[in-house]
Design a protein around this motif. Structure first.
Motif, PDB file in Angstrom:
ATOM      1  N   TYR A  19     -47.771 -14.581  10.144  1.00 33.16           N
ATOM      2  CA  TYR A  19     -47.865 -13.139  10.142  1.00 33.16           C
ATOM      3  C   TYR A  19     -46.760 -12.419  10.656  1.00 33.16           C
ATOM      4  N   TYR A  20     -45.534 -13.168  10.246  1.00 41.79           N
ATOM      5  CA  TYR A  20     -44.090 -12.487  10.927  1.00 41.79           C
ATOM      6  C   TYR A  20     -43.781 -11.222   9.697  1.00 41.79           C
ATOM      7  N   LYS A  21     -44.395 -11.352   8.702  1.00 38.98           N
ATOM      8  CA  LYS A  21     -43.904 -10.304   7.702  1.00 38.98           C
ATOM      9  C   LYS A  21     -44.608  -8.954   7.838  1.00 38.98           C
ATOM     10  N   GLY A  26     -39.810  -4.837   8.381  1.00 42.11           N
ATOM     11  CA  GLY A  26     -38.423  -3.997   8.068  1.00 42.11           C
ATOM     12  C   GLY A  26     -37.564  -5.134   7.331  1.00 42.11           C
ATOM     13  N   THR A  27     -37.521  -6.152   8.049  1.00 40.33           N
ATOM     14  CA  THR A  27     -36.624  -7.270   7.640  1.00 40.33           C
ATOM     15  C   THR A  27     -36.959  -8.096   6.552  1.00 40.33           C
ATOM     16  N   PHE A  28     -38.606  -8.301   6.488  1.00 43.27           N
ATOM     17  CA  PHE A  28     -39.050  -9.051   5.453  1.00 43.27           C
ATOM     18  C   PHE A  28     -39.239  -8.509   4.097  1.00 43.27           C
ATOM     19  N   ALA A  77     -38.330 -14.353   6.746  1.00 41.67           N
ATOM     20  CA  ALA A  77     -37.750 -14.965   5.654  1.00 41.67           C
ATOM     21  C   ALA A  77     -37.095 -13.949   4.611  1.00 41.67           C
ATOM     22  N   ASN A  78     -36.058 -13.477   4.915  1.00 39.51           N
ATOM     23  CA  ASN A  78     -35.501 -12.466   4.092  1.00 39.51           C
ATOM     24  C   ASN A  78     -34.985 -12.844   2.713  1.00 39.51           C
TER      25      ASN A  78
END
Length: 199
Positions: A19-21, A26-28, A77-78
């Motif tokens: 769920y980090y996205k 903004g980063t993902f 995970a950019n």
């Protein structure tokens, strides 16, 4: 009550992977507005729940010290960053491990310095820290080394300097199985595969 209690919480790791996205969109750079609406607070709420669970554990704890640590942190995970190859390997993961975790230590017994260490503690220094807290000598045969002396108060370290032994010996015989098979083994293996830790 036990002299030493170790508890492992894994929910933050699991939630951050998937769920980090939505948490750091903004980063993902790939999360839709609907995804952010539904899941944007999942990671934050998991940290809040984890804090609540930790509070329940410590509510009746009257031990000498508490150590809270993680072996890694998290990052998005950019696709434009060096983590992109990991994202390609585990496309379901929008959150990947960051090399820096956390280490917090507290005690009512005036054991730890209250100021920051100044230099990050290495993961291999956690085990010797716990040994020293228990009043045990450090094992020279392990790939670990003592934490910096400024982790401890001067008064505590003056009374309890580091002691060393060559080794505590082998934990298992060569002919002894390292793990005991349990009914949960298949479930654990499947979970590790889902998270990308095993093939």
């Amino acid at each position: 009550r036990p002299q030493f209690l170790s508890v492992y919480y894994e929910a933050i790791d699991n939630v951050s992977h998937f769920y980090y996205k939505a948490f750091d969109s903004g980063t993902f750079g790939k999360a839709s507005k609907e995804t952010i609406r539904k899941y944007g607070k999942v990671v934050t709420r998991m940290y809040e729940k984890q804090d609540e669970l930790l509070g329940e554990l410590l509510e009746d704890w009257n031990g000498d010290a508490v150590v809270l640590c993680s072996d890694h942190g998290f990052q998005a995970a950019n696709p434009s960053a060096s983590t992109y190859y990991l994202f390609q390997k585990y496309p379901a993961h929008s959150g990947l491990h960051h090399r820096f975790g956390m280490f917090l230590a507290a005690s009512p017994q005036n054991i730890f310095q209250k100021s920051p260490l100044g230099k990050p503690l290495n993961i291999f220094q956690v085990h010797p820290t716990l040994l020293h807290l228990l009043g045990l000598p450090l094992d020279n045969s392990l790939p670990s080394y003592p934490p910096p002396e400024n982790l401890w108060t001067r008064e505590f370290f003056a009374k309890h300097p580091y002691r060393f032994i060559p080794s505590y010996g082998r934990p298992f015989r060569k002919d002894q199985p390292f793990l005991t098979q349990t009914g949960m083994d298949e479930e654990i293996v499947e979970k590790m595969k889902t998270l990308g830790y095993m093939k």
